[in-house]
Design a protein around this motif. Structure first.
Motif, PDB file in Angstrom:
ATOM      1  N   GLY A 222       0.643  -1.227  -0.056  1.00  0.00           N
ATOM      2  CA  GLY A 222       0.237  -0.058   0.035  1.00  0.00           C
ATOM      3  C   GLY A 222       0.651   1.158   0.021  1.00  0.00           C
ATOM      4  O   GLY A 222       2.097   1.136   0.476  1.00  0.00           O
ATOM      5  N   ALA A 223       0.178   2.337  -0.307  1.00  0.00           N
ATOM      6  CA  ALA A 223       1.006   3.530  -0.387  1.00  0.00           C
ATOM      7  C   ALA A 223       1.223   4.044   0.873  1.00  0.00           C
ATOM      8  O   ALA A 223       2.244   4.661   1.114  1.00  0.00           O
ATOM      9  N   GLY A 224       0.403   3.683   1.870  1.00  0.00           N
ATOM     10  CA  GLY A 224       0.642   3.891   3.365  1.00  0.00           C
ATOM     11  C   GLY A 224       0.046   3.006   4.329  1.00  0.00           C
ATOM     12  O   GLY A 224      -0.487   3.336   5.203  1.00  0.00           O
ATOM     13  N   SER A 225      -0.169   1.826   3.774  1.00  0.00           N
ATOM     14  CA  SER A 225      -0.741   0.746   4.866  1.00  0.00           C
ATOM     15  C   SER A 225      -0.103   0.818   5.778  1.00  0.00           C
ATOM     16  O   SER A 225       1.010   0.863   6.370  1.00  0.00           O
ATOM     17  N   ALA A 226      -0.794  -0.218   6.925  1.00  0.00           N
ATOM     18  CA  ALA A 226      -0.245  -0.111   8.335  1.00  0.00           C
ATOM     19  C   ALA A 226       0.984  -1.047   8.105  1.00  0.00           C
ATOM     20  O   ALA A 226       1.197  -2.058   7.452  1.00  0.00           O
ATOM     21  N   GLY A 227       1.899  -0.443   9.043  1.00  0.00           N
ATOM     22  CA  GLY A 227       3.190  -1.221   9.003  1.00  0.00           C
ATOM     23  C   GLY A 227       4.316  -0.604   8.286  1.00  0.00           C
ATOM     24  O   GLY A 227       5.323  -1.153   8.431  1.00  0.00           O
ATOM     25  N   GLY A 228       3.963   0.313   7.257  1.00  0.00           N
ATOM     26  CA  GLY A 228       4.781   0.943   6.382  1.00  0.00           C
ATOM     27  C   GLY A 228       4.954   2.490   6.595  1.00  0.00           C
ATOM     28  O   GLY A 228       4.082   3.088   7.148  1.00  0.00           O
ATOM     29  N   ARG A 229       6.269   3.247   6.133  1.00  0.00           N
ATOM     30  CA  ARG A 229       6.443   4.529   6.202  1.00  0.00           C
ATOM     31  C   ARG A 229       6.493   5.088   5.141  1.00  0.00           C
ATOM     32  O   ARG A 229       6.693   4.410   3.805  1.00  0.00           O
ATOM     33  N   LEU A 230       5.615   6.399   5.006  1.00  0.00           N
ATOM     34  CA  LEU A 230       5.410   6.811   3.634  1.00  0.00           C
ATOM     35  C   LEU A 230       6.800   7.332   3.129  1.00  0.00           C
ATOM     36  O   LEU A 230       7.710   8.003   3.725  1.00  0.00           O
ATOM     37  N   PRO A 231       7.101   7.222   1.726  1.00  0.00           N
ATOM     38  CA  PRO A 231       8.626   7.781   1.266  1.00  0.00           C
ATOM     39  C   PRO A 231       8.322   9.241   1.480  1.00  0.00           C
ATOM     40  O   PRO A 231       7.324   9.873   1.375  1.00  0.00           O
ATOM     41  N   ALA A 232       9.517   9.735   1.641  1.00  0.00           N
ATOM     42  CA  ALA A 232       9.653  11.167   1.629  1.00  0.00           C
ATOM     43  C   ALA A 232       9.104  12.081   0.700  1.00  0.00           C
ATOM     44  O   ALA A 232       8.450  13.081   1.084  1.00  0.00           O
ATOM     45  N   VAL A 233       9.173  11.644  -0.876  1.00  0.00           N
ATOM     46  CA  VAL A 233       8.872  12.315  -2.010  1.00  0.00           C
ATOM     47  C   VAL A 233       7.020  12.489  -1.673  1.00  0.00           C
ATOM     48  O   VAL A 233       6.552  13.142  -1.901  1.00  0.00           O
ATOM     49  N   LEU A 234       6.587  11.097  -1.614  1.00  0.00           N
ATOM     50  CA  LEU A 234       5.169  11.025  -1.588  1.00  0.00           C
ATOM     51  C   LEU A 234       4.304  11.903  -0.214  1.00  0.00           C
ATOM     52  O   LEU A 234       3.700  12.464  -0.375  1.00  0.00           O
ATOM     53  N   PHE A 235       5.183  11.920   1.030  1.00  0.00           N
ATOM     54  CA  PHE A 235       4.520  12.726   2.083  1.00  0.00           C
ATOM     55  C   PHE A 235       4.789  14.133   1.671  1.00  0.00           C
ATOM     56  O   PHE A 235       4.037  14.831   1.964  1.00  0.00           O
ATOM     57  N   GLY A 236       5.830  14.658   1.145  1.00  0.00           N
ATOM     58  CA  GLY A 236       5.927  15.991   0.917  1.00  0.00           C
ATOM     59  C   GLY A 236       4.955  16.484  -0.341  1.00  0.00           C
ATOM     60  O   GLY A 236       4.600  17.525  -0.204  1.00  0.00           O
ATOM     61  N   ALA A 237       4.912  15.354  -1.269  1.00  0.00           N
ATOM     62  CA  ALA A 237       3.938  16.008  -2.369  1.00  0.00           C
ATOM     63  C   ALA A 237       2.661  16.013  -1.888  1.00  0.00           C
ATOM     64  O   ALA A 237       1.883  17.117  -2.126  1.00  0.00           O
ATOM     65  N   LEU A 238       2.141  15.233  -0.758  1.00  0.00           N
ATOM     66  CA  LEU A 238       0.677  15.306  -0.412  1.00  0.00           C
ATOM     67  C   LEU A 238       0.727  16.599   0.638  1.00  0.00           C
ATOM     68  O   LEU A 238      -0.327  17.166   0.390  1.00  0.00           O
ATOM     69  N   ALA A 239       1.471  16.638   1.231  1.00  0.00           N
ATOM     70  CA  ALA A 239       1.568  17.909   2.032  1.00  0.00           C
ATOM     71  C   ALA A 239       1.417  19.320   1.196  1.00  0.00           C
ATOM     72  O   ALA A 239       0.674  20.029   1.519  1.00  0.00           O
ATOM     73  N   VAL A 240       2.256  19.308   0.457  1.00  0.00           N
ATOM     74  CA  VAL A 240       2.385  20.347  -0.474  1.00  0.00           C
ATOM     75  C   VAL A 240       0.967  20.460  -1.349  1.00  0.00           C
ATOM     76  O   VAL A 240       0.400  21.790  -1.308  1.00  0.00           O
ATOM     77  N   ALA A 241       0.446  19.519  -1.735  1.00  0.00           N
ATOM     78  CA  ALA A 241      -0.816  19.609  -2.509  1.00  0.00           C
ATOM     79  C   ALA A 241      -2.090  20.038  -1.653  1.00  0.00           C
ATOM     80  O   ALA A 241      -2.805  20.823  -2.039  1.00  0.00           O
ATOM     81  N   GLY A 242      -1.900  19.467  -0.410  1.00  0.00           N
ATOM     82  CA  GLY A 242      -2.954  19.949   0.391  1.00  0.00           C
ATOM     83  C   GLY A 242      -3.208  21.539   0.743  1.00  0.00           C
ATOM     84  O   GLY A 242      -4.160  22.026   0.666  1.00  0.00           O
ATOM     85  N   VAL A 243      -1.819  22.130   0.959  1.00  0.00           N
ATOM     86  CA  VAL A 243      -1.815  23.540   1.519  1.00  0.00           C
ATOM     87  C   VAL A 243      -2.376  24.281  -0.120  1.00  0.00           C
ATOM     88  O   VAL A 243      -2.934  25.335   0.103  1.00  0.00           O
ATOM     89  N   LEU A 244      -1.786  23.963  -1.079  1.00  0.00           N
ATOM     90  CA  LEU A 244      -1.960  24.489  -2.379  1.00  0.00           C
ATOM     91  C   LEU A 244      -3.579  24.555  -2.639  1.00  0.00           C
ATOM     92  O   LEU A 244      -3.909  25.417  -3.216  1.00  0.00           O
ATOM     93  N   ALA A 245      -4.067  23.361  -2.398  1.00  0.00           N
ATOM     94  CA  ALA A 245      -5.676  23.207  -2.626  1.00  0.00           C
ATOM     95  C   ALA A 245      -6.472  24.111  -1.916  1.00  0.00           C
ATOM     96  O   ALA A 245      -7.338  24.652  -2.313  1.00  0.00           O
ATOM     97  N   VAL A 246      -6.145  24.022  -0.715  1.00  0.00           N
ATOM     98  CA  VAL A 246      -6.866  24.986   0.121  1.00  0.00           C
ATOM     99  C   VAL A 246      -6.863  26.543  -0.205  1.00  0.00           C
ATOM    100  O   VAL A 246      -7.542  27.080  -0.519  1.00  0.00           O
ATOM    101  N   VAL A 247      -5.539  26.963  -0.598  1.00  0.00           N
ATOM    102  CA  VAL A 247      -5.479  28.312  -0.910  1.00  0.00           C
ATOM    103  C   VAL A 247      -6.189  28.326  -2.418  1.00  0.00           C
ATOM    104  O   VAL A 247      -6.891  29.408  -2.632  1.00  0.00           O
ATOM    105  N   ALA A 248      -6.074  27.224  -3.167  1.00  0.00           N
ATOM    106  CA  ALA A 248      -6.858  27.429  -4.718  1.00  0.00           C
ATOM    107  C   ALA A 248      -8.074  27.454  -4.453  1.00  0.00           C
ATOM    108  O   ALA A 248      -9.033  28.289  -5.140  1.00  0.00           O
TER     109      ALA A 248
END
Length: 615
Positions: free
Chosen positions: A470-496
């Motif tokens: 899984g992309a973030g299923s139980a037992g795994g850690r999110l890759p740094a690139v995926l975590f950063g992209a999700l965080a940036v997308a969330g902030v930009l979407a709220v402003v958008a």
């Protein structure tokens, strides 16, 4: 086991689990809610105001005692679980009813509540103590529901079997009836010849009242679906009755006012709402014949299989898309004189959203494709709300400022029906996703409910979602690139969603932080759904995570498309800051989607390709 014996066992389990104190607290809160609502019905709600209906307090008192009476009747007969359902069902509609009452504090002259206040002038009147008693009563109703659910949670291991037939058919009937009732509630409550009392539907009226009606209309199908899917006959029955009691408290006063006040007349809205609520009550008691499905054993009552749930979500999405398309091409306003009715510049955005949601709904009928499309639909439906509220803004402004020259046209009805049905499609899609995950965790669990096609689809989903990791299923850690992209997308979407996508010299677009209006509710819903999908994608398996991110991209792309689609409608339009924030957010979402599709989660001490430890 007889119903009395089962209810006695449930009560003993509640006490053994330490949940018994929550039951008296729930009933005490319900009694207090009844007393507050009764006092609010008897005390003036507006300073210097008068009621338009002499029998108004009597009707309101009867409606206030109805949930308490039902719960008490069930409890006296030993139906403690059914009583819990009644209190929880009534509590689900209480927040919307409270917001609806708060219109009397915001602007009582625009409130269509003759049973509480009949405007006789255009002066600003302050709220009287009766209004705050009503609001406090609704708050205590919510408290009673919370205590009731806590009592039920204490006996989570005890579940009465569904002795009343096929839960799938009951789910379809109950949710359909609740949707019909919700549609009736947002329609015109009555016709009016009163000079100071306007007869407007929810979208023509003030923003606070519109928010209250929409909350109640949305809570009805959601509550019905949760009650039926509980797998407990008593809890289902009580939940449906509690929701019906709360809906009746909104619809019935309008009917009584129309019959009791000479200058008012009956309208189809509350009649449609009451008809839907009657069917909801019937669905609580009538046995639904099973459709050649083996009887469940050991009280193992579950939701319908994945195929039927996905097909139901697809049907709702297809209906929402059709209604959105019709709403975009039919007039939003009608005028009696030679003046041409203005058209909403957002109607082409609604057309695009309707086409996209409709296509996704049609794809849900293909089992192998539906597994991949369902997460996309779970997010993309909100595009209908974003565009629909923008379209309705034209009707709200024109009918409120044109001095009676303009009235709402058929496009208004089709648009808000599309919004309500899109929300139903979202609820169905989310429930289908929960069932899919259970099926993946226990592949044999749904074998007798779904057909061979669904088995193939489920196996395909298992390969995509389970074997690959899984992309973030139980037992795994999110890759740094995926975590950063999700965080940036969330902030930009709220402003958008918070700033205008396009600007024009003589046009002021609504937003979240400035000029909050009717379209702002759609923008707020879009921001909440997108951020929620990004958070969920971080915890989902691979294929659902990619689907959720694709849905986010669809919503953002449709929001950005409002700029080119409005060029022929507004003079001097140019790209606003929101357009560029959307563009950046889409890039971040694409990065996140590609990362989720290509990179498996980082797991500690994982030797196998799927991320599982070798024995």
């Amino acid at each position: 086991m007889t119903p009395e014996a089962r209810d006695g066992d449930a009560l003993r389990d509640l006490r053994a689990a330490g949940a018994a104190p929550a039951l008296p607290a729930a009933f005490a809160s319900s009694v207090l809610a009844f007393l507050l609502l009764t006092a609010g019905a008897l005390v003036p709600v507006v300073e210097g105001g008068e009621r338009g209906l002499a029998a108004g307090p009597v009707v309101l008192v009867v409606l206030a005692v109805l949930p308490l009476s039902l719960a008490g009747a069930f409890a006296l007969r030993g139906g403690t679980v059914a009583a819990v359902g009644v209190l929880a069902g009534a509590a689900a509609l209480a927040p919307g009813r409270a917001v609806l009452d708060l219109q009397l504090a915001a602007d009582p002259s625009r409130a269509s509540r003759p049973e509480l206040y009949l405007p006789s002038d255009l002066y600003a009147h302050a709220a009287a103590p009766g209004l705050w008693l009503l609001v406090a009563g609704h708050a205590m109703t919510v408290v009673a529901g919370v205590f009731a659910l806590r009592a039920r949670a204490g006996a989570a291991g005890e579940s009465g079997s569904d002795e009343a037939g096929d839960p799938g058919r009951r789910l379809a009937v109950a949710v359909s009836a609740a949707v019909v009732a919700g549609i009736g509630l947002v329609m015109q409550p009555f016709t009016s010849a009163e000079v100071y009392l306007l007869a407007q539907n929810a979208f023509e009226g003030p923003v606070v009242a519109m928010a209250g009606y929409l909350l109640v209309a949305a809570a009805l199908p959601v509550t019905a679906a949760m009650a039926v899917s509980s797998g407990d006959t008593d809890l289902m029955r009580g939940g449906l009755l509690g929701a019906a009691a709360g809906g009746t408290a909104v619809a019935l006063p309008a009917v009584v006012a129309a019959l009791g006040i000479d200058t008012l007349g009956l309208s189809a809205g509350p009649i449609v709402a009451l008809a839907g609520l009657v069917v909801l009550v019937v669905a609580a008691f009538v046995r639904m014949p099973a459709a050649d499905v083996p009887e469940p054993d050991e009280a193992d009552v579950r939701l319908p299989g994945s195929v039927r749930l996905r097909a139901g979500a697809g049907a709702a999405a297809l209906a929402a898309g059709v209604c959105a398309v019709i709403g975009s091409v039919t007039p939003q306003l009608e005028t009696q004189g030679p003046i041409a009715a203005p058209e909403s510049p957002a109607r082409w955005s609604l057309l695009a959203a309707g086409l996209v949601v409709g296509v996704l709904g049609a794809a849900m009928f293909v089992p192998r494709v539906a597994v991949l499309v369902r997460p996309v639909l779970s997010v993309a439906w909100v595009a209908v709300l974003v565009a629909g509220t923008a379209v309705l803004d034209t009707a709200v402004i024109a009918t409120g400022s044109a001095g009676g020259v303009a009235s709402s046209g058929p496009g208004v009805v089709w648009t808000w029906v599309a919004m309500v049905v899109a929300a139903v499609a979202a609820c169905s899609s989310v429930v289908a996703g929960a069932v899919e995950r259970d099926d993946l965790d226990d592949p044999g669990r749904d074998a007798q409910d779904d057909d061979a096609q669904d088995s193939g689809a489920r196996d395909s989903g298992a390969r995509d979602s389970g074997a690959q990791g899984g992309a973030g299923s139980a037992g795994g850690r999110l890759p740094a690139v995926l975590f950063g992209a999700l965080a940036v997308a969330g902030v930009l979407a709220v402003v958008a969603f918070g700033v205008p996508v396009f600007t024009a010299p003589d046009y002021a677009a609504a937003g979240l932080w400035a000029r909050f209006g009717t379209p702002s509710w759609g923008l707020l819903a879009g921001a909440i759904v997108v951020v929620g999908a990004l958070v969920l994608a971080a915890r989902s398996r691979q294929a659902p995570a990619v689907g959720l991110l694709c849905g986010v991209g669809v919503v953002l792309a449709l929001h950005a498309a409002s700029f080119p689609l409005s060029r022929g409608e507004i003079d001097g339009v140019s790209a606003g800051p929101g357009f560029w924030f959307v563009f950046a957010a889409v890039i971040a979402v694409l990065v996140a989607a590609m990362t989720a599709a290509l990179v498996r989660p980082v797991r500690g001490n994982a030797d196998s390709p799927g991320g599982r430890r070798k024995p």
